[in-house]
Design an enzyme around this catalytic site. Sequence first.
Site, PDB file in Angstrom:
ATOM      1  N   GLY A 176      -2.554   8.330  -4.279  1.00  0.00           N
ATOM      2  CA  GLY A 176      -1.862   9.504  -4.789  1.00  0.00           C
ATOM      3  C   GLY A 176      -0.608   9.840  -3.992  1.00  0.00           C
ATOM      4  O   GLY A 176      -0.338   9.274  -2.931  1.00  0.00           O
ATOM      5  N   ASP A 177       0.159  10.758  -4.528  1.00  0.00           N
ATOM      6  CA  ASP A 177       1.320  11.356  -3.850  1.00  0.00           C
ATOM      7  C   ASP A 177       1.589  12.630  -4.657  1.00  0.00           C
ATOM      8  O   ASP A 177       0.677  13.131  -5.327  1.00  0.00           O
ATOM      9  CB  ASP A 177       2.505  10.374  -3.848  1.00  0.00           C
ATOM     10  CG  ASP A 177       3.609  10.772  -2.862  1.00  0.00           C
ATOM     11  OD1 ASP A 177       3.480  10.480  -1.674  1.00  0.00           O
ATOM     12  OD2 ASP A 177       4.606  11.403  -3.280  1.00  0.00           O
ATOM     13  N   LYS A 233       0.860  -1.191   0.000  1.00  0.00           N
ATOM     14  CA  LYS A 233       0.000   0.000   0.000  1.00  0.00           C
ATOM     15  C   LYS A 233       0.885   1.227   0.000  1.00  0.00           C
ATOM     16  O   LYS A 233       1.825   1.331   0.813  1.00  0.00           O
ATOM     17  CB  LYS A 233      -0.872  -0.009   1.281  1.00  0.00           C
ATOM     18  CG  LYS A 233      -1.765   1.213   1.403  1.00  0.00           C
ATOM     19  CD  LYS A 233      -3.053   1.032   0.622  1.00  0.00           C
ATOM     20  CE  LYS A 233      -3.809   2.327   0.384  1.00  0.00           C
ATOM     21  NZ  LYS A 233      -3.368   3.028  -0.868  1.00  0.00           N
ATOM     22  N   SER A 244      -6.745   6.046   3.859  1.00  0.00           N
ATOM     23  CA  SER A 244      -6.746   5.135   2.704  1.00  0.00           C
ATOM     24  C   SER A 244      -7.109   3.718   3.162  1.00  0.00           C
ATOM     25  O   SER A 244      -7.854   3.011   2.487  1.00  0.00           O
ATOM     26  CB  SER A 244      -5.371   5.085   2.034  1.00  0.00           C
ATOM     27  OG  SER A 244      -5.222   6.116   1.096  1.00  0.00           O
ATOM     28  N   LYS A 253       5.344   1.703  -3.102  1.00  0.00           N
ATOM     29  CA  LYS A 253       5.333   3.061  -3.673  1.00  0.00           C
ATOM     30  C   LYS A 253       5.563   2.939  -5.174  1.00  0.00           C
ATOM     31  O   LYS A 253       6.225   2.007  -5.615  1.00  0.00           O
ATOM     32  CB  LYS A 253       6.465   3.902  -3.059  1.00  0.00           C
ATOM     33  CG  LYS A 253       6.200   5.379  -3.124  1.00  0.00           C
ATOM     34  CD  LYS A 253       5.371   5.808  -1.949  1.00  0.00           C
ATOM     35  CE  LYS A 253       4.921   7.242  -2.053  1.00  0.00           C
ATOM     36  NZ  LYS A 253       4.279   7.683  -0.804  1.00  0.00           N
ATOM     37  N   ASN A 284      -2.075  19.418  -1.374  1.00  0.00           N
ATOM     38  CA  ASN A 284      -3.088  18.853  -0.514  1.00  0.00           C
ATOM     39  C   ASN A 284      -2.686  18.828   0.965  1.00  0.00           C
ATOM     40  O   ASN A 284      -3.464  19.184   1.852  1.00  0.00           O
ATOM     41  CB  ASN A 284      -3.241  17.421  -1.046  1.00  0.00           C
ATOM     42  CG  ASN A 284      -4.431  16.752  -0.524  1.00  0.00           C
ATOM     43  OD1 ASN A 284      -5.378  17.418  -0.128  1.00  0.00           O
ATOM     44  ND2 ASN A 284      -4.385  15.445  -0.502  1.00  0.00           N
ATOM     45  N   GLN A 316       7.194   3.740   3.957  1.00  0.00           N
ATOM     46  CA  GLN A 316       5.762   3.408   3.959  1.00  0.00           C
ATOM     47  C   GLN A 316       5.490   2.130   4.760  1.00  0.00           C
ATOM     48  O   GLN A 316       4.461   2.022   5.431  1.00  0.00           O
ATOM     49  CB  GLN A 316       5.299   3.231   2.507  1.00  0.00           C
ATOM     50  CG  GLN A 316       3.807   3.315   2.316  1.00  0.00           C
ATOM     51  CD  GLN A 316       3.288   4.746   2.195  1.00  0.00           C
ATOM     52  OE1 GLN A 316       3.876   5.555   1.497  1.00  0.00           O
ATOM     53  NE2 GLN A 316       2.206   5.054   2.867  1.00  0.00           N
ATOM     54  N   THR A 350      -4.167  13.752   5.410  1.00  0.00           N
ATOM     55  CA  THR A 350      -2.730  13.853   5.717  1.00  0.00           C
ATOM     56  C   THR A 350      -2.441  15.148   6.479  1.00  0.00           C
ATOM     57  O   THR A 350      -1.776  15.132   7.529  1.00  0.00           O
ATOM     58  CB  THR A 350      -1.879  13.787   4.434  1.00  0.00           C
ATOM     59  OG1 THR A 350      -2.351  12.716   3.629  1.00  0.00           O
ATOM     60  CG2 THR A 350      -0.411  13.598   4.751  1.00  0.00           C
TER      61      THR A 350
END
Length: 457
Positions: free
Chosen positions: A175-176, A100, A389, A136, A250, A121, A219
Amino acid sequence: MSKTNVSDAKTQEYFERYMQGVEKRNPGQPEFVQAVWEVASTIFPYIADKPIYHELQILERMAEPERVISFRVPWTDDAGNIRTNRGWRVQFNSAIGPYKGGIRFHPSVNESILKFLGFEQTFKNSLTGLPMGGGKGGANFNPKGKSDLEIMRFCQSFMTELYRHVGEVTDVPAGDIGVGGREIGFMFGQYKRITNRFVGVLTGKGASFGGSKMRTEATGYGAVFYTQNMLGHVGDSMEGKSVLVSGSGNVATHAAEKVVQLGGKALTMSDSGGFIHCADGFTFEQINWIKDLKEKRRGRISEAAEEFPNIKFHADAKPWGVAADIAIPSATQNEVDGAEAAVLIANGVKLVAEAANMPCEPAAVEAFMDAGVMFGPAKAVNAGGVGVSGLEMSQNSARISWDSVQLTQMLETMMKNIHDSCVEFGGEPGGKINYLKGANVAGFVKVAEAMLAYGHV
Ligand code: GLU
């Protein structure tokens, strides 16, 4: 690299030998080596009296991704030229759940950056308490200045290869940097079309096709909830605090918004062109205007200074020279170096919370720790994004949808739990909390336990 948390000579020797191996096996990957160094420097002392971890080579295995997939992403621009980018998915660790983690589209993306992000992560996702492994992905594609149709064609081409490697119980991207709701929509649509399956293969989806409420805010809001917990631990609060925020995506805009909601003042935001400074603190109206500028109009942060008379723009500069109580770097990796940390300290910063991934260089982290500045590491501070998420995955599996109030409460509880685990594992003699050690050890323990149970895999 400089000072570590490793104390006794034998542990120091093991650690150094380990890092020499990591460097040798990953030539030309400084970001990845930096991320492993930061984790290992706190894990070696923790496992010094636990020989099973050494015997079973847990840290050696953890520093090796389970799989790295690299692929060609051909697409056609609006002028009809054929363009080629490189895409990747790093499936780092699936010990405690499906891989993830986000997808990043930025010209700087390479294997080192994606391995650092996938490694981080793994520990971050473990800290959330949810069953998610670490991964990732991304591409060295520059979305800046591209038309909507170019973005669509790129996303479709990217997913045309990626689809065979991901799935709702295998690997769930999100997303990132450079990948938001628009890109997730294009990729989800292409996955569904190729596979003929409507499943929660991506998170950060639109509300009408399985997305979770609060994911966009998670986030930034989570980072400020975490900061609030750090302040609460020393009997303080966000009320009246001045806060430097970097970035204007964001994470940054929602961090600034939550600071203001909790009675603080957000003074700055930035993009690659420079930073804006509002000595009065941004209003909700200004923050919403910046959100719209960045998400919809895809403009430059300098435009905020043209719109609002009390906002000043400083070209080609970062916000770290402005005096404030708290800094929340929310832009990208290595955006605060040792010299910038020294300026923040000299200006009296009391707390630094990393909302971006690894925004502080090791020299900056060391400077904050030495100066007694409270330091919240990224994998704990920004875990609320992937945390929600995880909740989106649960909602998709159960085919239900929770409301914003429920989700905000769940996010707040999650950030408190993460904070408390960091306190549990990060206590130092004298009662101080080393949040870096706490986050690394708390994240490590769960993943290591699962790996021990699986045998030599
Ligand atoms: N890219 C985000 C992170 O760095 C979110 C990942 C996700 O939601 O899967 O944690």
